[in-house]
Design a protein around this motif. Structure first.
Motif, mmCIF file in Angstrom:
data_model
loop_
_atom_site.group_PDB
_atom_site.id
_atom_site.type_symbol
_atom_site.label_atom_id
_atom_site.label_comp_id
_atom_site.label_asym_id
_atom_site.label_seq_id
_atom_site.Cartn_x
_atom_site.Cartn_y
_atom_site.Cartn_z
ATOM 1 N N SER A 93 -1.278 -3.989 -3.989
ATOM 2 C CA SER A 93 -1.353 -5.622 -4.236
ATOM 3 C C SER A 93 0.293 -5.953 -4.507
ATOM 4 C CB SER A 93 -2.244 -5.737 -5.709
ATOM 5 O OG SER A 93 -1.771 -5.264 -6.587
ATOM 6 N N GLU B 126 0.795 -1.251 0.054
ATOM 7 C CA GLU B 126 0.089 -0.097 0.117
ATOM 8 C C GLU B 126 0.862 1.425 -0.010
ATOM 9 O OE1 GLU B 126 -4.097 -1.082 2.315
ATOM 10 O OE2 GLU B 126 -2.280 -0.664 3.431
ATOM 11 N N ILE C 87 1.838 -0.831 -5.546
ATOM 12 C CA ILE C 87 0.335 -0.249 -6.283
ATOM 13 C C ILE C 87 -0.913 -0.848 -5.450
ATOM 14 C CG2 ILE C 87 1.288 -0.165 -8.604
ATOM 15 C CD1 ILE C 87 0.319 -2.993 -9.080
ATOM 16 N N HIS D 286 5.316 -4.538 -7.424
ATOM 17 C CA HIS D 286 5.666 -3.786 -8.677
ATOM 18 C C HIS D 286 5.634 -2.374 -8.738
ATOM 19 C CE1 HIS D 286 5.685 -7.367 -11.244
ATOM 20 N NE2 HIS D 286 4.763 -7.838 -10.515
#
Ligand code: SF4
Lengths: 296, 615
Positions: free
Chosen positions: B100, B94, B98, B112
């Motif tokens: 996730s 978080e 992103i 990522h």
């Protein structure tokens, strides 16, 4: 926070008071009023509430306020402020809420501090400098078992001077000029994927998601400082923050930067929404399908 | 009662073990070191090439066509991850990524689009929870994999996990493997069936042999396998390698690779090429000779840093509360109650009576921060061992769940959208990151895998047991991170001119498999990206009319590859003829979308940048 939790449980109060006194300094020239730090912790707020020497502003929706709020808090939903946030109108609001010039004001929300930040920034912009953000959200306050009341509070109308602080504010032409000026820097506080998709050219991304942590709307000053310094941003830079539409996320970033010791910070409250509607150029990144990583 | 105390009480009452100690893979000083180097790099004081090496050694890849961002690869040794670690990853995703996280096919967890300047902050958080990114990339020993069934598999000789952990600890930060010619992969299996032992530089399967009337623990060792633009199946080193020779065997292999591996040609520098070029027999002799040299020269101090005993989980895991009656789920259909369908396709009984391993179906390995938190609390309160394992199918496996707790587990997952069925079926398609973040990607394999899964679940293909042992794996380029060569039906991305239009296409492969009998798939034909799903459906339809009694999809495909089909479709040529209509695209003018890739509304172009090898 953990200490506080225990203290609240055991109802040990003297210790809390001692700490509160250390943090708060008396405001110059206004006996009885403390000068608030950027972020007000729960201990300090509880002390001030007990002494009736603070105005607590709840910026959640009116119905949420009615269902329960921090003792003595008044209601000012962000939407109401945004209906007309001209400096003149904001001063009227301050007066309606019974806020005098030097009175400490502590603002809270239930949206990780972003709504509170936008309101606090607006108060400071029109001249109410003694404004602070509560360190936590209402849910967290409640979760710790701290005092809550349901009665609606109103206070006698006060007089408040208007003294706009232009240093805190940026509009589109200012942002546009800053893009090419040495020592000035744009910070986009939206989430990473929104930033990648499009942003104001030259802006750097400090997503609001990295500003808070574990029950606190903002991380500790030294942590924030380290994270911003990691980005190689010199302490004397002028930083303009913006976000998607009305300056909430970027309001929080504004205070994070302040807390980290960056003194020259401005908010572009109309943010990217206005920038786009003016047809100004933007940077886009279309070389990757990053949205497809989302698990929603 | 505080939340922590409530959780502890509930754990005790359920007989869940106290949490595992912090494994301390990470080191605080490395995070500051990384931050410092990023600054020096930004100030132009370190060259791009030097910095890249440094960055990779610390587990950060450059993101697709945007060097300001990184993919941070978190090593998960043996795939074992605690509830605390999962929660930490949720917060870090978080804050700095992103929102996730992503399970990779080598049991890593990847974040990522992390800004390069924030990588050190991610590392800092990971260190707190005992994880590391150190040597997750770069030319060194990568994450050591271990079958997620190790310890619970009814067919294993013994639990390989402590060995896998000990090997991982031995090589992490070990000077002998910091500058290998290329990356090096070690995979442990549990039995003949589970584990990627034949597609690793070193693959090990636990075995017990009677020597002089004694039952000796050891391994069947495979060397020189690996997936990539050119793949090889590993060779068996010897009948049996006793456990006290595991370290020297691994060290000898790494040393030979270090000494003889190709440092010039990036495309041919994995150990499998060395083995291939040297010839297996010669290489085998070299390893055995080198191993003796290692055994004669290794200091006791060095040998002591390989300590299997210290890696054994000494907690007495609570026993199950006997056998519980589960709903009858011998046969489920699309219309069965969701719980029964899930039970059928996502749970496996363990060798420990009354205990189950539960699989969490993810879409190509993606999981949001809030889902991670729900998963963590379910693990903490409902798994007797209190940890989960990542799987090469990009899912999570949570072991030691009592039969009587399965419903509650399912209900908890449901609240977070995590209770999809199909984890152990053909519906659980694997997809590498592809154009969502990888520099080498040509196609959006990631999205395609998720589309396959969605469609298959919609059609209820997960409920057809005859399809369950088939796998679908998709890579975005020939490099095989999606492990397409060990799939029943595999795909790797490319670009092909169709008519006048450059289009995303996939080369389809048939008949690959994992495990000790693992085979590589055979390339069949190219399929336009937007025709992949229909092509697979056509294959399934053909199988259903052609199969012989009791034959599974996987068995049938393998038979076709061998040219031994019994019906109208006898071999691959027949198969291709059947599939030709399915791969046709309408004219580009009438349906431009058919020529675009998934997730894109503009013309397809194949764009790649220098690879740092995302495998
Ligand atoms: S290198 Fe190829 S196979 Fe590996 S992640 Fe990238 S696109 Fe997928």
């Amino acid at each position: 926070m953990r200490g506080l939790k225990k203290a609240a449980k055991a109802k040990v109060k003297p210790k809390i008071k001692a700490r509160a006194v250390k943090v708060a300094k008396k405001a110059k020239g206004a006996p009885g009023f403390v000068r608030l730090p950027i972020v007000c912790d729960a201990d300090l707020l509880r002390t001030l509430v007990r002494k009736k020497s603070v105005r607590v502003v709840d910026v959640r929706r009116a119905e949420d306020y009615k269902a329960g709020h921090i003792p003595t808090a008044v209601s000012l939903p962000l939407a109401r402020l945004l209906e007309n946030d001209s400096p003149e109108r904001v001063v009227q609001i301050l007066e309606e809420l019974g806020i005098t010039e030097k009175m400490p004001v502590v603002v809270y929300d239930d949206t990780f501090g972003a709504l509170a930040a936008r309101v606090a920034w607006t108060f400071q912009y029109v001249g109410h400098t003694n404004t602070a953000l509560l360190e936590m959200t209402f849910s967290q306050w409640k979760g710790l078992g701290l005092e809550v009341e349901a009665k609606e509070n109103t206070f006698k109308r006060a007089k408040h001077p208007l003294s706009v602080n232009k240093e805190m504010y940026a509009d589109a032409p200012y942002v546009e000029a800053a893009q090419s000026q040495q020592g000035k820097l744009l910070v986009d506080s939206r989430e990473r994927l929104n930033f990648l998709t499009e942003h104001i050219p030259t802006a750097r991304n400090i997503p609001y998601t990295m500003l808070g942590s574990n029950g606190s709307i903002l991380r500790k000053a030294d942590e924030l400082k380290r994270m911003i310094e990691n980005r190689g941003i010199p302490q004397d830079s002028e930083i303009i923050t913006y976000c998607g539409s009305v300056g909430t996320l970027s309001g929080l970033a504004y205070y994070a930067l302040k807390l980290a010791g960056y003194n020259n910070v401005k908010l572009y409250p109309k943010s990217f929404k206005e920038w786009k509607s003016l047809g100004k150029p933007k940077d886009e990144f279309k070389e990757a399908n990053y949205w497809d990583l989302s698990a929603e | 009662m505080t939340r922590a105390r409530a959780a502890a009480a509930s754990q005790k009452q359920r007989g869940v073990s106290p949490p595992k100690p912090n494994p301390k893979w990470g080191r605080e000083e490395e995070t500051e070191y990384f931050a410092k180097k990023v600054k020096l790099f930004r100030q132009g004081k370190i060259s791009e090439d030097d910095f890249r090496r440094f960055r990779l050694q610390h587990g950060a890849y450059g993101s697709r066509l945007h060097a300001d961002y990184s993919m941070v690869r978190i090593k998960v040794p043996s795939g074992e991850i605690t509830a605390d670690q999962i929660e930490k990853i949720a917060s870090l995703s978080e804050a700095f990524s992103i929102g996730s996280a992503h399970v990779s096919t080598r049991q890593n967890i990847q974040l990522h689009w992390v800004q390069l300047e924030d990588v050190s902050e991610v590392m800092r958080g990971l260190v707190e929870s005992g994880l590391t990114t150190r040597e997750a990339c770069g030319n060194t020993v990568r994450n050591v994999m271990c079958s997620h069934f190790a310890g619970v598999c009814p067919n294993e000789a013994f639990d390989a996990t402590p060995y896998s952990m000990a090997v991982a600890r031995f090589f992490l930060r070990n000077p002998m493997c910091q500058n290998l010619p290329r990356k090096f992969k070690v995979n442990f299996g549990c039995c003949e069936k589970h584990g990627l032992v034949k597609v690793a530089d070193i693959g090990l399967v636990p075995a017990i042999k009677e020597i002089d009337g004694r039952q000796v623990k050891g391994f069947r060792v495979y060397l020189g396998g690996g997936l990539g633009a050119a793949s090889f199946i590993g060779h068996p080193l010897e009948d049996f390698t006793p456990e006290d020779r595991v370290l020297s065997t691994c060290m000898a292999t790494v040393r030979l690779f270090d000494r003889h591996g190709n440092r010039e040609n990036m495309a041919r520098n994995r150990m499998r090429y060395l083995v291939h070029e040297t010839g297996w027999e010669k290489f085998q002799k070299m390893v055995l000779k080198e191993r003796t040299a290692v055994e004669m020269t290794t200091s006791l101090a060095t040998a002591a840093s390989y300590d299997v005993e210290s890696q054994v989980d000494k907690r007495a895991l609570p026993k199950s509360n006997g056998i519980v009656k589960l709903p009858m789920f011998d046969k489920v259909t699309k219309d069965s109650p969701a719980f029964e369908r899930w039970l059928h396709t996502n749970t496996v009984p363990q060798k420990q009576q009354g205990m189950f391993t539960v699989f969490i179906t993810l879409g190509a390995g993606d999981i949001t921060a809030s889902q991670l938190r729900v998963l963590a609390s379910a693990i903490r309160e409902l798994s007797a061992e209190g940890v989960a394992r990542t799987t090469p199918q990009q899912n999570f496996a949570v072991r030691y769940v009592r039969g009587s707790d399965l419903k509650e587990f399912f209900d908890r997952l449901s609240t977070a959208g995590l209770a999809n069925p199909g984890a152990l079926t053909v519906a659980s398609a694997v997809g590498c990151s592809g154009t969502t973040s990888c520099n080498l990607a040509i196609t959006n394999s990631h999205r395609l895998a998720k589309e396959v899964q969605r469609r298959f679940l919609e059609l209820g293909l997960d409920t057809d047991d005859s399809l369950a042992d088939a796998t679908i794996k998709i890579s975005g380029c020939p490099n095989s991170c999606g492990q397409h060569e060990i799939a029943t039906i595999g795909f790797f991305g490319g670009a092909t001119r169709i008519g006048n239009t450059m289009s995303p296409t996939y080369t389809m492969l048939f008949g690959g498999s994992a495990g000790e009998q693992g085979e590589l798939g055979r390339a069949i034909m190219r399929v336009p990206a937007k025709r992949v799903i229909d092509t697979i459906l056509k294959i399934i339809e053909t199988y259903r009319t052609e199969r012989s009694q009791g034959e599974t999809l996987h068995q049938w495909v393998v038979r076709i590859v061998k040219g031994q089909g019994a019906g109208n479709v006898k071999n691959l040529d027949d198969m291709k003829k059947v599939l030709v209509p399915a791969i046709q695209l309408p004219p580009a003018e009438s349906d431009p979308d058919a020529y675009r890739d998934y997730g894109s509304d503009s013309k397809f172009t194949a764009k790649t940048a220098r690879g740092e090898c995302a495998a």
